[in-house]
Enzyme design. Structure first.
Site, PDB file in Angstrom:
ATOM      1  N   MET A 189       0.839  -1.211   0.000  1.00 22.08           N
ATOM      2  CA  MET A 189       0.000   0.000   0.000  1.00 22.08           C
ATOM      3  C   MET A 189       0.870   1.255   0.000  1.00 22.08           C
ATOM      4  O   MET A 189       0.387   2.350   0.302  1.00 22.08           O
ATOM      5  CB  MET A 189      -0.915  -0.007   1.229  1.00 22.08           C
ATOM      6  CG  MET A 189      -1.894  -1.175   1.205  1.00 22.08           C
ATOM      7  SD  MET A 189      -3.354  -0.880   2.198  1.00 22.08           S
ATOM      8  CE  MET A 189      -2.640  -0.679   3.814  1.00 22.08           C
TER       9      MET A 189
ATOM     10  N   HIS B  39       9.153  -3.786   3.469  1.00 20.58           N
ATOM     11  CA  HIS B  39       8.673  -3.977   2.095  1.00 20.58           C
ATOM     12  C   HIS B  39       9.833  -4.311   1.154  1.00 20.58           C
ATOM     13  O   HIS B  39       9.739  -5.192   0.303  1.00 20.58           O
ATOM     14  CB  HIS B  39       8.013  -2.692   1.570  1.00 20.58           C
ATOM     15  CG  HIS B  39       6.801  -2.250   2.327  1.00 20.58           C
ATOM     16  ND1 HIS B  39       6.780  -1.100   3.076  1.00 20.58           N
ATOM     17  CD2 HIS B  39       5.556  -2.783   2.419  1.00 20.58           C
ATOM     18  CE1 HIS B  39       5.578  -0.948   3.610  1.00 20.58           C
ATOM     19  NE2 HIS B  39       4.815  -1.949   3.230  1.00 20.58           N
TER      20      HIS B  39
ATOM     21  N   GLN C 208     -10.134  -2.134   2.334  1.00 17.53           N
ATOM     22  CA  GLN C 208      -9.714  -2.744   3.599  1.00 17.53           C
ATOM     23  C   GLN C 208      -9.685  -1.751   4.766  1.00 17.53           C
ATOM     24  O   GLN C 208      -9.155  -2.059   5.831  1.00 17.53           O
ATOM     25  CB  GLN C 208      -8.385  -3.487   3.447  1.00 17.53           C
ATOM     26  CG  GLN C 208      -7.194  -2.622   3.142  1.00 17.53           C
ATOM     27  CD  GLN C 208      -6.018  -3.465   2.670  1.00 17.53           C
ATOM     28  OE1 GLN C 208      -6.048  -4.058   1.611  1.00 17.53           O
ATOM     29  NE2 GLN C 208      -4.956  -3.509   3.462  1.00 17.53           N
TER      30      GLN C 208
ATOM     31  N   ASP D 115       1.984  -9.634   8.748  1.00 19.00           N
ATOM     32  CA  ASP D 115       0.528  -9.775   8.647  1.00 19.00           C
ATOM     33  C   ASP D 115       0.227 -11.274   8.588  1.00 19.00           C
ATOM     34  O   ASP D 115      -0.121 -11.816   7.538  1.00 19.00           O
ATOM     35  CB  ASP D 115       0.029  -9.032   7.407  1.00 19.00           C
ATOM     36  CG  ASP D 115       0.297  -7.554   7.512  1.00 19.00           C
ATOM     37  OD1 ASP D 115      -0.556  -6.835   8.046  1.00 19.00           O
ATOM     38  OD2 ASP D 115       1.388  -7.109   7.103  1.00 19.00           O
TER      39      ASP D 115
ATOM     40  N   MET E  32       8.775  -3.161  11.815  1.00 21.43           N
ATOM     41  CA  MET E  32       8.612  -2.007  10.909  1.00 21.43           C
ATOM     42  C   MET E  32       7.203  -1.966  10.375  1.00 21.43           C
ATOM     43  O   MET E  32       6.609  -3.010  10.067  1.00 21.43           O
ATOM     44  CB  MET E  32       9.602  -2.104   9.753  1.00 21.43           C
ATOM     45  CG  MET E  32      11.004  -1.859  10.206  1.00 21.43           C
ATOM     46  SD  MET E  32      12.085  -1.679   8.782  1.00 21.43           S
ATOM     47  CE  MET E  32      13.654  -1.509   9.623  1.00 21.43           C
TER      48      MET E  32
ATOM     49  N   THR F 109       4.448   1.018   8.177  1.00 19.02           N
ATOM     50  CA  THR F 109       4.207   2.371   7.675  1.00 19.02           C
ATOM     51  C   THR F 109       3.532   3.205   8.763  1.00 19.02           C
ATOM     52  O   THR F 109       3.790   4.398   8.919  1.00 19.02           O
ATOM     53  CB  THR F 109       3.301   2.301   6.426  1.00 19.02           C
ATOM     54  OG1 THR F 109       3.919   1.427   5.485  1.00 19.02           O
ATOM     55  CG2 THR F 109       3.103   3.674   5.798  1.00 19.02           C
TER      56      THR F 109
HETATM   57  P1  AMP Z   1       1.415  -3.038   3.521  1.00 25.01           P
HETATM   58  O1  AMP Z   1       1.905  -2.022   2.563  1.00 25.01           O
HETATM   59  O2  AMP Z   1       1.521  -2.618   4.949  1.00 25.01           O
HETATM   60  O3  AMP Z   1       0.070  -3.603   3.150  1.00 25.01           O
HETATM   61  O4  AMP Z   1       2.419  -4.259   3.417  1.00 25.01           O
HETATM   62  C1  AMP Z   1       2.732  -4.839   2.179  1.00 25.01           C
HETATM   63  C2  AMP Z   1       3.448  -6.131   2.433  1.00 25.01           C
HETATM   64  O5  AMP Z   1       4.631  -5.880   3.184  1.00 25.01           O
HETATM   65  C3  AMP Z   1       2.613  -7.126   3.253  1.00 25.01           C
HETATM   66  O6  AMP Z   1       2.799  -8.435   2.733  1.00 25.01           O
HETATM   67  C4  AMP Z   1       3.206  -6.998   4.634  1.00 25.01           C
HETATM   68  O7  AMP Z   1       3.059  -8.159   5.421  1.00 25.01           O
HETATM   69  C5  AMP Z   1       4.664  -6.731   4.318  1.00 25.01           C
HETATM   70  N1  AMP Z   1       5.323  -6.069   5.436  1.00 25.01           N
HETATM   71  C6  AMP Z   1       4.972  -4.903   6.022  1.00 25.01           C
HETATM   72  N2  AMP Z   1       5.784  -4.637   7.061  1.00 25.01           N
HETATM   73  C7  AMP Z   1       6.664  -5.667   7.145  1.00 25.01           C
HETATM   74  C8  AMP Z   1       7.750  -5.989   8.020  1.00 25.01           C
HETATM   75  N3  AMP Z   1       8.081  -5.207   9.031  1.00 25.01           N
HETATM   76  N4  AMP Z   1       8.413  -7.129   7.791  1.00 25.01           N
HETATM   77  C9  AMP Z   1       8.079  -7.964   6.771  1.00 25.01           C
HETATM   78  N5  AMP Z   1       7.072  -7.718   5.915  1.00 25.01           N
HETATM   79  C10 AMP Z   1       6.367  -6.585   6.094  1.00 25.01           C
END
Ligand code: AMP
Length: 278
Positions: A30, A37, A61, A150, A184, A186
């Protein structure tokens, strides 16, 4: 690296890669990219010939009262970082591209969407399934990579791929943490200085619960103490100790334990988990 904002421009590239028999990995995000990421992108580079990263803030979501409008967007720096990681394409669609008027999606995630995060966010996993399905439909990847941060989401995606026989290999990457243990995210940008210090307690409490369990304390007592400790620092959403392979209650057959937590600190919701062998 190609920056595609329309399905057509992305698919020109995908067609070329498919003709050349390149394997394709998708990393859905996102935006608001951080090292977590980027680790997924690097993993994708090792697993496939070509890597597509999607950057799309998915309204499906978020509930009305959630942070869709304030979510930290950083598209320009995201592009720079993705280029540095040698991603082959970044797909930055708008909502008309993702959810055209004549597109519908009937799949329901089912029971798994109503436990853990699904209790306070009942809309969430159906929204995730919807956008991930749509991205799969557009990109048609061989592999898709998600983060274990997640943890429940991973189960949802794997189940959808299975239920709908999508034939996509779902891989996961371990949680990337700050040096002090905070996973970590966002959303960590929302934390003020004091909250940022308090936030360390989330992983610290989970690790202490793990140590207590491994040194023989009864699971119910471990869980009660974990909830108490978290409540001293956070507003507790949930803290559960489950079978990491089913997300259900631990049984004699359990080989891997998962401690999964969600808490609220000020106005920021934080989730985290650890898994370990029994
Ligand atoms: P998001 O942009 O938050 O929806 O995350 C995009 C992808 O990055 C998802 O598959 C998350 O599980 C993964 N992600 C986010 N933060 C982390 C992290 N600290 N460690 C590993 N994967 C992450």
């Amino acid at each position: 690296m190609k920056v595609a904002t329309t399905i057509e421009s992305l698919q020109d590239l995908l067609k070329d890669w498919t003709e050349k028999k390149h394997t394709i990995a998708l990393v859905p995000t996102m935006g608001g990219l951080h090292e977590g990421h980027l680790s997924l992108v690097r993993m994708a580079k090792n697993q496939a010939d070509k890597v597509v990263v999607s950057v799309y803030l998915n309204p499906a979501q978020f509930a009305q009262n959630e942070d869709f409008d304030s979510y930290p967007i950083s598209t320009e720096s995201d592009i720079v970082e993705l280029e540095k990681c040698s991603a082959d394409a970044v797909f930055i669609p708008n909502s008309e591209q993702i959810y055209p008027k004549d597109w519908s999606f009937d799949y329901q995630v089912g029971e798994i969407s109503s436990i853990l995060c699904g209790v306070t966010r009942p809309h969430f996993f159906n929204g995730v399934a919807k956008v991930v399905y749509r991205l799969f439909e557009i990109v048609r990847p061989d592999i898709a990579i998600f983060g274990q941060k997640d943890f429940q989401q991973l189960f949802v995606i794997k189940k959808m791929v299975d239920d709908l026989s999508l034939g996509i290999n779902i891989l996961s990457h371990s949680i990337v943490r700050e040096q002090d243990g905070l996973a970590m995210s966002t959303r960590n940008k929302y934390l003020n200085k004091k909250e940022r210090v308090t936030a360390i307690q989330l992983s610290a409490c989970m690790n202490s619960a793990k140590d207590k369990y491994l040194s023989g304390m009864q699971i119910d007592k471990v869980n009660t103490e974990l909830r108490q400790e978290l409540s001293e620092n956070f507003e507790l959403d949930y803290a559960e100790i489950v079978d990491a392979n089913t997300l259900k209650i631990i049984t004699d057959n359990t080989v891997q334990i998962g401690i999964l937590c969600a808490v609220v600190l000020g106005s920021t919701r934080l989730i985290d988990n650890i898994t370990f062998w029994r």
